[in-house]
Design a protein around this motif. Sequence first.
Motif, short mmCIF file in Angstrom:
data_model
loop_
_atom_site.label_atom_id
_atom_site.label_comp_id
_atom_site.label_asym_id
_atom_site.label_seq_id
_atom_site.Cartn_x
_atom_site.Cartn_y
_atom_site.Cartn_z
N LYS A 41 0.83 -1.21 0.00
CA LYS A 41 0.00 0.00 0.00
C LYS A 41 0.87 1.26 0.00
N THR A 42 2.18 1.06 -0.05
CA THR A 42 3.10 2.19 0.00
C THR A 42 2.94 3.04 -1.26
N PRO A 43 2.54 4.30 -1.12
CA PRO A 43 2.23 5.14 -2.30
C PRO A 43 3.36 5.21 -3.33
N ASP A 44 4.59 5.31 -2.88
CA ASP A 44 5.72 5.44 -3.81
C ASP A 44 5.96 4.18 -4.63
N LEU A 45 5.41 3.05 -4.19
CA LEU A 45 5.65 1.78 -4.89
C LEU A 45 4.49 1.37 -5.79
N HIS A 91 -5.67 4.72 -6.64
CA HIS A 91 -7.07 5.10 -6.76
C HIS A 91 -7.59 5.81 -5.52
N GLY A 92 -6.78 5.85 -4.45
CA GLY A 92 -7.22 6.49 -3.22
C GLY A 92 -6.63 5.80 -2.01
N GLY A 93 -7.02 6.25 -0.82
CA GLY A 93 -6.45 5.76 0.43
C GLY A 93 -6.67 4.29 0.68
N TRP A 94 -7.70 3.69 0.04
CA TRP A 94 -7.99 2.28 0.23
C TRP A 94 -7.14 1.37 -0.66
N TYR A 95 -6.46 1.96 -1.62
CA TYR A 95 -5.91 1.18 -2.73
C TYR A 95 -4.65 0.42 -2.33
N TYR A 96 -4.56 -0.81 -2.82
CA TYR A 96 -3.35 -1.62 -2.66
C TYR A 96 -3.14 -2.43 -3.93
N GLU A 97 -1.93 -2.91 -4.12
CA GLU A 97 -1.62 -3.72 -5.30
C GLU A 97 -0.87 -4.98 -4.90
N MET A 98 -1.24 -6.09 -5.51
CA MET A 98 -0.45 -7.31 -5.42
C MET A 98 0.54 -7.28 -6.57
N GLN A 99 1.79 -7.09 -6.25
CA GLN A 99 2.81 -6.92 -7.27
C GLN A 99 3.68 -8.16 -7.48
N ALA A 100 3.54 -9.13 -6.60
CA ALA A 100 4.28 -10.39 -6.72
C ALA A 100 3.47 -11.48 -6.04
N LEU A 101 3.81 -12.73 -6.31
CA LEU A 101 3.15 -13.85 -5.65
C LEU A 101 3.85 -14.09 -4.32
N GLY A 102 3.27 -13.57 -3.25
CA GLY A 102 3.89 -13.68 -1.94
C GLY A 102 3.13 -14.64 -1.04
N PHE A 103 3.35 -14.50 0.25
CA PHE A 103 2.81 -15.43 1.23
C PHE A 103 2.29 -14.68 2.44
N ASN A 104 1.51 -15.34 3.26
CA ASN A 104 1.13 -14.78 4.55
C ASN A 104 2.10 -15.33 5.58
N TYR A 105 3.22 -14.67 5.72
CA TYR A 105 4.26 -15.08 6.66
C TYR A 105 4.43 -14.04 7.77
N ARG A 106 3.34 -13.38 8.12
CA ARG A 106 3.41 -12.34 9.14
C ARG A 106 3.49 -12.95 10.54
N ILE A 107 4.11 -12.20 11.44
CA ILE A 107 4.12 -12.54 12.85
C ILE A 107 3.10 -11.65 13.55
N THR A 108 2.49 -12.12 14.64
CA THR A 108 1.49 -11.32 15.35
C THR A 108 2.17 -10.30 16.26
N ASP A 109 1.40 -9.31 16.67
CA ASP A 109 1.94 -8.30 17.58
C ASP A 109 2.27 -8.87 18.95
N PHE A 110 1.46 -9.81 19.43
CA PHE A 110 1.75 -10.34 20.77
C PHE A 110 2.96 -11.26 20.76
N GLN A 111 3.20 -11.96 19.63
CA GLN A 111 4.44 -12.74 19.51
C GLN A 111 5.65 -11.79 19.46
N ALA A 112 5.52 -10.71 18.71
CA ALA A 112 6.60 -9.75 18.60
C ALA A 112 6.88 -9.11 19.96
N ALA A 113 5.83 -8.84 20.73
CA ALA A 113 6.01 -8.27 22.06
C ALA A 113 6.78 -9.23 22.97
N LEU A 114 6.44 -10.51 22.88
CA LEU A 114 7.16 -11.53 23.66
C LEU A 114 8.61 -11.62 23.20
#
Length: 384
Positions: free
Chosen positions: A225-229, A234-257
């Motif tokens: 969603k980074t505007p420069d990329l 189309h507006g503040g809601w807009y995002y683009e899938m620019q590559a075939l990626g994955f859901n490999y995110r870590i949660t905030d509570f895991q990061a806090a731990l």
Amino acid sequence: MSKSIPYGRQDINQHDIDAVVKALTSDFLTQGPEVLAFEEAFATYADAKYAVAVSNGTAALHLAVMALGLNEGDKIITSPITFAASANCARYVGAEVLFADIDPKTYLLDIDKVRALLEAAPKGTYKGVIPVSFAGYPVALEAYRELCDEYDLFLLEDACHSPGGYFVDSNGEKQVCGNGNYADASVFSFHPVKHIAAGEGGMITTNNEEVYQQLLLLRTHGITKTPDLLEENHGGWYYEMQALGFNYRITDFQAALGNSQLSRAEQGVILRNQIAENYTKAFEGSNVQVPYVSDTVWHAHHLYVIQVEDRKGLYDYLRTHNIFAQVHYIPVHLMPYYKKQGWKIGDLPVAEEYYSKCLSLPMYPTLSDEEQSFVIEKVLEFTK
């Protein structure tokens, strides 16, 4: 001793619990400020420019090889004495894995064997090398960097066992695992038995901004969603899938731990070294072969691996006394999956000889003097 003694154990204190509770009662459970705070703190800890937190160490390896340009049909070289993920990450992108034997002294990937593989093939045959800082022993990456530059290879440091460790380079300077001075990227794990426990979790460090941006993109479905990329906006809601990626995110509570654990990680490595020193002194003059440690490294001691002639006998004997030692690792090239690709017993004799005798004794910062003395007593009792 009635209380069981595992080979590894997490240490969760009230500070950790408070950090997790704070995250759980905040506005974000994922993709929030705790993740960024953990990344920034870890980058500082590893003395690297960038750090990207992900869901686990295997995800870190997968994203790292993708960001470094590994593709279907490419070949990489790694160690057989590691967890399978060090090799599997290449298979995830359709690349081929070649194993080189280990150094009989350090148990690390033998750089001379790697060079022999490279010299035996036309230049351009291989795409990268993934050395593993096994048991917490830091790989001397300076020599690997020179070799990789000679053959135009990427260098990915598997530092899952070695946060806080370092080696001394030819200029006499300490090179902390993950600092990016020699490796193109480094990966870490936050599994409960590791130095920093987040339940699950991983981190990739790098000094390469292009690699960093690729990691950020691939971690979240290839979406930005980074505007420069954006190619369009189309507006503040807009995002683009620019590559075939994955859901490999870590949660905030895991990061806090993880961040809370990180605050005492340095002390944890000091305690691990004290425990290792106690073992080594206790086994002096016995039939137990202790791990080698050079005076040019600060060992992170994720594991304390001994070698004995009757490994299974000792393993079973310790279990009868509630000591749950472990074996690290079954050589990856002898796993059925890789044997189907042509690997067989006898291909990597040093690794196979190591496996026949290795045993990881209990090693974690909260191991008490009484518990360690009991472990030592039982090991010596059996090996005598």
